[in-house]
Write a protein that holds these residues in place. Structure first.
Motif, PDB file in Angstrom:
ATOM      1  N   GLN A 341       0.826  -1.208   0.000  1.00  0.00           N
ATOM      2  CA  GLN A 341       0.000   0.000   0.000  1.00  0.00           C
ATOM      3  C   GLN A 341       0.863   1.261   0.000  1.00  0.00           C
ATOM      4  N   HIS A 342       1.987   1.200   0.712  1.00  0.00           N
ATOM      5  CA  HIS A 342       2.840   2.386   0.815  1.00  0.00           C
ATOM      6  C   HIS A 342       4.081   2.285  -0.083  1.00  0.00           C
ATOM      7  N   GLU A 343       4.049   1.331  -1.014  1.00  0.00           N
ATOM      8  CA  GLU A 343       5.066   1.190  -2.054  1.00  0.00           C
ATOM      9  C   GLU A 343       6.463   0.930  -1.475  1.00  0.00           C
ATOM     10  N   HIS A 344       6.512   0.024  -0.511  1.00  0.00           N
ATOM     11  CA  HIS A 344       7.794  -0.326   0.102  1.00  0.00           C
ATOM     12  C   HIS A 344       8.057  -1.832   0.056  1.00  0.00           C
ATOM     13  N   LEU A 345       7.536  -2.506  -0.976  1.00  0.00           N
ATOM     14  CA  LEU A 345       7.788  -3.941  -1.087  1.00  0.00           C
ATOM     15  C   LEU A 345       9.285  -4.263  -1.225  1.00  0.00           C
ATOM     16  N   PRO A 346      10.083  -3.473  -1.972  1.00  0.00           N
ATOM     17  CA  PRO A 346      11.521  -3.806  -2.055  1.00  0.00           C
ATOM     18  C   PRO A 346      12.214  -3.801  -0.699  1.00  0.00           C
ATOM     19  N   ALA A 347      11.851  -2.839   0.171  1.00  0.00           N
ATOM     20  CA  ALA A 347      12.482  -2.790   1.490  1.00  0.00           C
ATOM     21  C   ALA A 347      12.131  -4.037   2.301  1.00  0.00           C
ATOM     22  N   LEU A 348      10.882  -4.447   2.276  1.00  0.00           N
ATOM     23  CA  LEU A 348      10.467  -5.640   3.012  1.00  0.00           C
ATOM     24  C   LEU A 348      11.098  -6.890   2.418  1.00  0.00           C
ATOM     25  N   ALA A 349      11.229  -6.920   1.095  1.00  0.00           N
ATOM     26  CA  ALA A 349      11.859  -8.083   0.450  1.00  0.00           C
ATOM     27  C   ALA A 349      13.331  -8.192   0.856  1.00  0.00           C
ATOM     28  N   GLU A 350      14.027  -7.070   0.908  1.00  0.00           N
ATOM     29  CA  GLU A 350      15.435  -7.102   1.309  1.00  0.00           C
ATOM     30  C   GLU A 350      15.580  -7.604   2.747  1.00  0.00           C
ATOM     31  N   ASN A 351      14.697  -7.163   3.621  1.00  0.00           N
ATOM     32  CA  ASN A 351      14.700  -7.619   5.010  1.00  0.00           C
ATOM     33  C   ASN A 351      14.431  -9.120   5.078  1.00  0.00           C
ATOM     34  N   THR A 352      13.478  -9.570   4.297  1.00  0.00           N
ATOM     35  CA  THR A 352      13.108 -10.985   4.293  1.00  0.00           C
ATOM     36  C   THR A 352      14.281 -11.858   3.858  1.00  0.00           C
ATOM     37  N   VAL A 353      15.005 -11.407   2.844  1.00  0.00           N
ATOM     38  CA  VAL A 353      16.149 -12.167   2.346  1.00  0.00           C
ATOM     39  C   VAL A 353      17.279 -12.171   3.372  1.00  0.00           C
ATOM     40  N   SER A 354      17.571 -11.015   3.965  1.00  0.00           N
ATOM     41  CA  SER A 354      18.696 -10.948   4.906  1.00  0.00           C
ATOM     42  C   SER A 354      18.446 -11.777   6.153  1.00  0.00           C
ATOM     43  N   THR A 355      17.178 -11.917   6.567  1.00  0.00           N
ATOM     44  CA  THR A 355      16.850 -12.724   7.748  1.00  0.00           C
ATOM     45  C   THR A 355      16.414 -14.137   7.382  1.00  0.00           C
ATOM     46  N   GLU A 356      16.309 -14.430   6.063  1.00  0.00           N
ATOM     47  CA  GLU A 356      15.893 -15.749   5.573  1.00  0.00           C
ATOM     48  C   GLU A 356      14.576 -16.185   6.211  1.00  0.00           C
ATOM     49  N   HIS A 357      13.591 -15.299   6.161  1.00  0.00           N
ATOM     50  CA  HIS A 357      12.289 -15.556   6.777  1.00  0.00           C
ATOM     51  C   HIS A 357      11.399 -16.256   5.749  1.00  0.00           C
ATOM     52  N   THR A 358      11.242 -17.566   5.894  1.00  0.00           N
ATOM     53  CA  THR A 358      10.581 -18.365   4.867  1.00  0.00           C
ATOM     54  C   THR A 358       9.094 -18.039   4.730  1.00  0.00           C
ATOM     55  N   MET A 359       8.394 -17.819   5.848  1.00  0.00           N
ATOM     56  CA  MET A 359       6.952 -17.562   5.762  1.00  0.00           C
ATOM     57  C   MET A 359       6.668 -16.230   5.068  1.00  0.00           C
ATOM     58  N   LEU A 360       7.463 -15.212   5.387  1.00  0.00           N
ATOM     59  CA  LEU A 360       7.264 -13.924   4.746  1.00  0.00           C
ATOM     60  C   LEU A 360       7.665 -13.992   3.267  1.00  0.00           C
ATOM     61  N   ALA A 361       8.685 -14.780   2.958  1.00  0.00           N
ATOM     62  CA  ALA A 361       9.073 -14.953   1.556  1.00  0.00           C
ATOM     63  C   ALA A 361       7.937 -15.557   0.751  1.00  0.00           C
ATOM     64  N   ALA A 362       7.274 -16.556   1.320  1.00  0.00           N
ATOM     65  CA  ALA A 362       6.146 -17.173   0.617  1.00  0.00           C
ATOM     66  C   ALA A 362       5.040 -16.158   0.361  1.00  0.00           C
ATOM     67  N   ALA A 363       4.778 -15.283   1.335  1.00  0.00           N
ATOM     68  CA  ALA A 363       3.735 -14.262   1.152  1.00  0.00           C
ATOM     69  C   ALA A 363       4.164 -13.226   0.114  1.00  0.00           C
ATOM     70  N   LEU A 364       5.412 -12.843   0.113  1.00  0.00           N
ATOM     71  CA  LEU A 364       5.893 -11.826  -0.829  1.00  0.00           C
ATOM     72  C   LEU A 364       5.920 -12.332  -2.263  1.00  0.00           C
ATOM     73  N   LEU A 365       6.075 -13.621  -2.451  1.00  0.00           N
ATOM     74  CA  LEU A 365       6.166 -14.160  -3.802  1.00  0.00           C
ATOM     75  C   LEU A 365       4.873 -13.979  -4.586  1.00  0.00           C
ATOM     76  N   HIS A 366       3.761 -13.732  -3.910  1.00  0.00           N
ATOM     77  CA  HIS A 366       2.520 -13.428  -4.636  1.00  0.00           C
ATOM     78  C   HIS A 366       2.631 -12.092  -5.355  1.00  0.00           C
ATOM     79  N   ASP A 367       3.378 -11.152  -4.770  1.00  0.00           N
ATOM     80  CA  ASP A 367       3.583  -9.850  -5.397  1.00  0.00           C
ATOM     81  C   ASP A 367       4.856  -9.796  -6.226  1.00  0.00           C
ATOM     82  N   LEU A 368       5.873 -10.563  -5.820  1.00  0.00           N
ATOM     83  CA  LEU A 368       7.171 -10.556  -6.500  1.00  0.00           C
ATOM     84  C   LEU A 368       7.511 -11.977  -6.936  1.00  0.00           C
ATOM     85  N   PRO A 369       6.735 -12.552  -7.861  1.00  0.00           N
ATOM     86  CA  PRO A 369       6.899 -13.982  -8.179  1.00  0.00           C
ATOM     87  C   PRO A 369       8.208 -14.321  -8.864  1.00  0.00           C
TER      88      PRO A 369
END
Length: 494
Positions: A341-369
């Motif tokens: 909504q606030h156009e910050h998906l890249p920032a959240l994706a970078e955080n997800t990758v650096s912490t290797e958060h699998t559940m959040l990665a699965a949710a983000l892949l719907h927007d960033l397949p």
């Protein structure tokens, strides 16, 4: 002034500004006097070469030291057998040396002593080889490294003064070796020494900690917290990064509180209920934040204060996902919705990758397949599906993005499919540019990362270009070399 010094002085001013010096009466001078060339410059150079040769030939050896070094300790690891050692001359200086060293360490062997200087030289200029070579050096290798400053990356021999006598690179290597054997002792080393180290050493040790960080390192939080106000920019950044990756740190708790105060979830309307998306609004902070600078945020009262949306971007990137989810008691999909909504998906994706958060990665892949790094940590079946599709589409850009981050050896199935794709696309190419840079890059990746036991694809047609035949033959020959190397290390099945 000696004849040699006179020649040097003339060389500095030039033969147009001075005459060639008259050689002395000694035998060397008389030999020099017989050397002439048509031009003064040539005569000067040849006479200087003769003096240099005479100096080198007549140099007396250095006096022997009265104190001989202590001999190397007895070896504790068996030497690599000849069947595996025979591959070493073929892989030194190539990307396959890393694989050979890894196989040697897995087998519990050490490198042949005759190869130690050569391997230490390679590792001194290639930092990626250092952690691979260290476990297989053996006692003689570690002993030998003491006599060359360029080899100081090896851990010093353990002892009471090992840390004090080591270089910065040696301390990092020592810490990594202790970390591998005894993580608790490695944490104690950091508590004892890190704060008093020089900035370069602090940076090295913090990077080593980040490379091996585990949840058990939460006991280092007080030390890391003090480093968030360190005089070194690098040390401050690395300390905050470590605290960010420790989900239960006080820094994450403060960021979570900022996130909860900043973001308000609104009651969804009809569209929101149908789509499952909850709208959110942002309320910027009004009170000063005493921990802002320590946590890497500009002070809200300063002219550099963050806007609400910029603050949200910072929190989405620098707060552990578990802390963000707990702050509002929301599932990963809702957090993704806030970022979208606030156009910050890249920032959240970078955080997800650096912490290797699998559940959040699965949710983000719907927007960033197609995000290659999210695919690496998301559901394995999603990555496998994306890879199969890229292979079917013969999409080299996508294949490089998906396969590049994956460590080797790749599983046999995608390895075989890639070899087939390479074979199908190269037939008409007369040179690399005609084939395509990405396909050539994939061929290089396959040489080092494809499974060595991958079956070969069907032969090229007889009318394929010479470049195609040569390139594919070299690739398959490299895989055969790696296959034999694996077999000789007892890794028949990988």
């Amino acid at each position: 002034m000696s004849d040699h010094d006179a020649l040097l002085a003339l060389a500095l001013v030039g033969t147009t500004r001075g005459a060639l010096p008259t050689p002395g009466p000694d035998p060397l001078g008389q030999a020099t006097a017989q050397i002439t060339r048509p031009d003064a410059e040539g005569t000067l150079l040849v006479r200087a070469a003769l003096h240099a040769l005479a100096h080198a030939a007549g140099r007396l050896p250095d006096p022997a030291s009265d104190a001989l070094p202590t001999p190397a300790p007895a070896e504790t690891l068996p030497e690599v057998p000849e069947r595996a050692a025979r591959h070493l001359p073929l892989v030194i200086g190539t990307p396959h040396l890393s694989e050979w060293l890894t196989l040697c360490a897995q087998a519990g062997w050490r490198v042949p002593p005759t190869r130690l200087p050569e391997l230490l030289d390679h590792a001194s200029s290639d930092g990626r080889l250092r952690p691979l070579l260290t476990p297989v050096l053996g006692e003689r290798g570690r002993w030998l490294a003491r006599f060359n400053p360029a080899w100081a990356f090896t851990p010093p021999t353990p002892g009471e003064n090992a840390w004090d006598t080591a270089t910065e690179a040696g301390r990092e290597a020592l810490w990594r070796s202790v970390r591998e054997r005894d993580p608790h002792a490695a944490r104690d080393l950091l508590r004892e020494h890190l704060s008093s180290e020089r900035a370069g050493s602090r940076k090295r040790l913090l990077n080593a900690l980040l490379d091996t960080l585990t949840p058990d390192d939460h006991t280092l939080e007080p030390l890391l917290d003090t480093l968030t106000t360190d005089r070194s920019d690098d040390a401050r950044t690395l300390a905050r990064t470590a605290l960010h990756r420790l989900s239960g740190s006080a820094q994450n708790a403060r960021n979570a509180a900022r996130f909860a105060a900043l973001v308000s979830l609104d009651k969804p309307g009809l569209l929101g209920r149908l789509t499952g998306q909850t709208p959110s609004t942002l309320t910027p902070p009004t009170a000063p934040d005493e921990y802002a600078t320590r946590d890497g945020l500009p002070d809200p009262t300063s002219k550099d204060c963050l806007s609400a949306t910029a603050l949200l971007e910072h929190l989405l990137e620098h707060t552990h996902p578990d802390a963000l989810l707990a702050a509002l008691n929301i599932p990963p999909a809702t957090l993704v919705n806030i970022a979208r909504q606030h156009e910050h998906l890249p920032a959240l994706a970078e955080n997800t990758v650096s912490t290797e958060h699998t559940m959040l990665a699965a949710a983000l892949l719907h927007d960033l397949p197609t995000h290659p790094f999210l695919l690496q940590i998301g559901p394995p079946e999603t990555l496998a599906s994306a890879l199969k599709q890229a292979l079917r589409d013969r999409d080299p850009e996508r294949l490089v993005a998906l396969l590049g981050p994956q460590p080797g050896p790749w599983p046999p199935e995608p390895s075989a499919a890639l070899l087939t794709a390479l074979r199908d696309t190269i037939g008409d190419a007369h040179y690399a540019a005609a084939w395509g840079y990405r396909w050539a890059q994939l061929a290089e990746l396959a040489a080092t990362h494809a499974h060595p036991h991958t079956p070969h694809p069907d032969p090229l047609p007889t009318d394929a270009t010479d470049y195609a035949h040569r390139t594919l033959t070299e690739l398959l020959g490299t895989l055969e070399l790696r296959k034999q190397m694996w077999n000789d290390f007892g890794k028949e099945r990988g």
